[in-house]
Write a protein that holds these residues in place. Sequence first.
Motif, PDB file in Angstrom:
ATOM      1  N   VAL A  55      -1.919  17.220 -32.799  1.00 44.29           N
ATOM      2  CA  VAL A  55      -1.003  17.665 -32.212  1.00 44.29           C
ATOM      3  C   VAL A  55      -1.298  19.313 -31.724  1.00 44.29           C
ATOM      4  CG1 VAL A  55       0.547  15.836 -32.321  1.00 44.29           C
ATOM      5  CG2 VAL A  55       0.675  18.146 -33.652  1.00 44.29           C
ATOM      6  N   GLY A  56      -2.160  19.675 -32.861  1.00 49.42           N
ATOM      7  CA  GLY A  56      -2.599  21.158 -32.301  1.00 49.42           C
ATOM      8  C   GLY A  56      -3.948  21.307 -33.128  1.00 49.42           C
ATOM      9  N   VAL A  57      -4.599  22.310 -32.367  1.00 50.02           N
ATOM     10  CA  VAL A  57      -5.955  22.822 -33.174  1.00 50.02           C
ATOM     11  C   VAL A  57      -6.156  24.233 -32.647  1.00 50.02           C
ATOM     12  CG1 VAL A  57      -6.958  20.633 -32.105  1.00 50.02           C
ATOM     13  CG2 VAL A  57      -7.202  22.526 -30.608  1.00 50.02           C
ATOM     14  N   GLY A  58      -7.165  24.689 -33.317  1.00 48.26           N
ATOM     15  CA  GLY A  58      -7.533  26.286 -33.471  1.00 48.26           C
ATOM     16  C   GLY A  58      -8.635  26.389 -34.097  1.00 48.26           C
ATOM     17  N   SER A  72      -9.747  28.848 -29.205  1.00 44.50           N
ATOM     18  CA  SER A  72      -9.528  27.521 -28.780  1.00 44.50           C
ATOM     19  C   SER A  72      -8.312  26.919 -29.356  1.00 44.50           C
ATOM     20  CB  SER A  72     -10.570  26.401 -29.556  1.00 44.50           C
ATOM     21  OG  SER A  72     -11.930  26.701 -28.854  1.00 44.50           O
ATOM     22  N   MET A  73      -7.170  27.835 -29.309  1.00 41.70           N
ATOM     23  CA  MET A  73      -6.096  27.620 -29.774  1.00 41.70           C
ATOM     24  C   MET A  73      -5.283  26.277 -28.546  1.00 41.70           C
ATOM     25  SD  MET A  73      -5.178  28.885 -32.623  1.00 41.70           S
ATOM     26  CE  MET A  73      -3.364  28.145 -32.369  1.00 41.70           C
ATOM     27  N   ALA A  74      -4.667  25.379 -29.160  1.00 42.79           N
ATOM     28  CA  ALA A  74      -4.007  24.518 -28.242  1.00 42.79           C
ATOM     29  C   ALA A  74      -3.100  23.545 -28.909  1.00 42.79           C
ATOM     30  CB  ALA A  74      -5.187  23.284 -27.327  1.00 42.79           C
ATOM     31  N   VAL A  75      -1.800  23.607 -28.491  1.00 44.77           N
ATOM     32  CA  VAL A  75      -0.809  22.690 -29.047  1.00 44.77           C
ATOM     33  C   VAL A  75      -0.378  21.573 -27.875  1.00 44.77           C
ATOM     34  CG1 VAL A  75       1.523  22.677 -29.922  1.00 44.77           C
ATOM     35  CG2 VAL A  75      -0.299  24.287 -30.780  1.00 44.77           C
ATOM     36  N   HIS A  76      -0.008  20.489 -28.227  1.00 40.72           N
ATOM     37  CA  HIS A  76       0.203  19.561 -27.377  1.00 40.72           C
ATOM     38  C   HIS A  76       1.709  19.795 -26.934  1.00 40.72           C
ATOM     39  CE1 HIS A  76       1.568  15.618 -25.405  1.00 40.72           C
ATOM     40  NE2 HIS A  76       0.366  15.289 -25.742  1.00 40.72           N
ATOM     41  N   GLU A  77       1.947  19.759 -25.550  1.00 42.20           N
ATOM     42  CA  GLU A  77       3.113  20.082 -24.921  1.00 42.20           C
ATOM     43  C   GLU A  77       4.207  19.706 -25.391  1.00 42.20           C
ATOM     44  OE1 GLU A  77       1.495  21.329 -20.545  1.00 42.20           O
ATOM     45  OE2 GLU A  77       2.268  19.273 -20.666  1.00 42.20           O
ATOM     46  N   ASP A  78       4.398  18.343 -25.921  1.00 41.15           N
ATOM     47  CA  ASP A  78       5.556  17.741 -26.388  1.00 41.15           C
ATOM     48  C   ASP A  78       5.722  18.315 -27.831  1.00 41.15           C
ATOM     49  OD1 ASP A  78       5.398  16.137 -24.438  1.00 41.15           O
ATOM     50  OD2 ASP A  78       4.586  14.329 -25.527  1.00 41.15           O
ATOM     51  N   GLN A  82       7.158  24.815 -31.802  1.00 43.04           N
ATOM     52  CA  GLN A  82       7.824  24.452 -33.136  1.00 43.04           C
ATOM     53  C   GLN A  82       6.978  25.292 -34.367  1.00 43.04           C
ATOM     54  OE1 GLN A  82       7.599  20.296 -33.516  1.00 43.04           O
ATOM     55  NE2 GLN A  82       8.201  19.663 -31.543  1.00 43.04           N
ATOM     56  N   GLY A  83       6.169  26.211 -33.762  1.00 45.85           N
ATOM     57  CA  GLY A  83       5.545  26.847 -35.068  1.00 45.85           C
ATOM     58  C   GLY A  83       4.223  26.487 -35.307  1.00 45.85           C
ATOM     59  N   ILE A  84       3.904  25.248 -34.662  1.00 41.15           N
ATOM     60  CA  ILE A  84       2.497  24.950 -34.987  1.00 41.15           C
ATOM     61  C   ILE A  84       1.463  25.724 -34.638  1.00 41.15           C
ATOM     62  CG2 ILE A  84       1.021  22.714 -34.499  1.00 41.15           C
ATOM     63  CD1 ILE A  84       3.439  21.081 -34.001  1.00 41.15           C
ATOM     64  N   GLY A  85       1.407  26.392 -33.640  1.00 41.12           N
ATOM     65  CA  GLY A  85       0.587  27.211 -33.114  1.00 41.12           C
ATOM     66  C   GLY A  85       0.407  28.383 -34.181  1.00 41.12           C
ATOM     67  N   VAL A  89      -2.704  29.697 -36.677  1.00 40.30           N
ATOM     68  CA  VAL A  89      -3.321  31.062 -36.820  1.00 40.30           C
ATOM     69  C   VAL A  89      -3.348  31.492 -38.039  1.00 40.30           C
ATOM     70  CG1 VAL A  89      -3.163  33.167 -35.603  1.00 40.30           C
ATOM     71  CG2 VAL A  89      -2.996  31.239 -34.110  1.00 40.30           C
ATOM     72  N   GLU A  90      -2.041  31.370 -38.841  1.00 37.76           N
ATOM     73  CA  GLU A  90      -1.936  31.824 -40.162  1.00 37.76           C
ATOM     74  C   GLU A  90      -3.072  31.428 -41.216  1.00 37.76           C
ATOM     75  OE1 GLU A  90       2.203  31.330 -40.667  1.00 37.76           O
ATOM     76  OE2 GLU A  90       2.660  33.150 -40.060  1.00 37.76           O
TER      77      GLU A  90
END
Length: 156
Positions: A55-58, A72-78, A82-85, A89-90
Amino acid sequence: MLLYRKPTFNDVDEIYNLIDGYAAKGIMLPKPHSVLYEILREFIVAEDVESKKIVGVGALHLTWNELAEIRSMAVHEDYSRQGIGKTIVEKLLAEGRAVGVKEFFTLTYRPDFFQSLGFEETTKESLPHKIWKECIECPKFPNCDEVAMILDEPLH
Ligand SMILES: CC(C)(COP(=O)(O)OP(=O)(O)OC[C@H]1O[C@@H](n2cnc3c(N)ncnc32)[C@H](O)[C@@H]1OP(=O)(O)O)[C@@H](O)C(=O)NCCC(=O)NCCS
């Protein structure tokens, strides 16, 4: 529950699809499978443990001495906001620090997201010329409309 982990080749299709969904909207640049195989180790993915979906990549790309790019940061819209991105990154920053990165930069259409992580806007010209090697391959070159941002690590 979410699991943050390094991807395997089994994840490449899902990473591709997540990025490609945003690329189709012109928000990200597409990454073909051939490239994803080569840079797979640069990624951290967030997996929804129940659905087993990515559901998230970077990715963290080492660029120059003590310098790296978050990309290449991408989090699924759904799953947005929610702090995934931020968590991805952290974790990428921690990977970079572990090998001695002192400065991180990004080229982004979402400065608000990176600003919340402490990045500050800078000029593209202030980044090392080496990064232009990849820009030349970009379909938008030379009309880049991304914002350059840097995160300087505080001196300890
Ligand atoms: C940018 C992106 C990766 C953010 O992922 P996310 O998991 O939704 O972001 P987070 O929940 O970690 O957000 C962290 C902070 O960033 C800021 N932020 C994130 N999305 C924002 C938005 N749409 N508008 C304003 N601020 C935003 C907020 O300060 C947020 O904190 P808050 O929710 O407590 O206010 C995601 O929206 C995405 O995949 N966008 C499409 C692809 C893209 O633009 N990638 C960026 C590289 S060019």
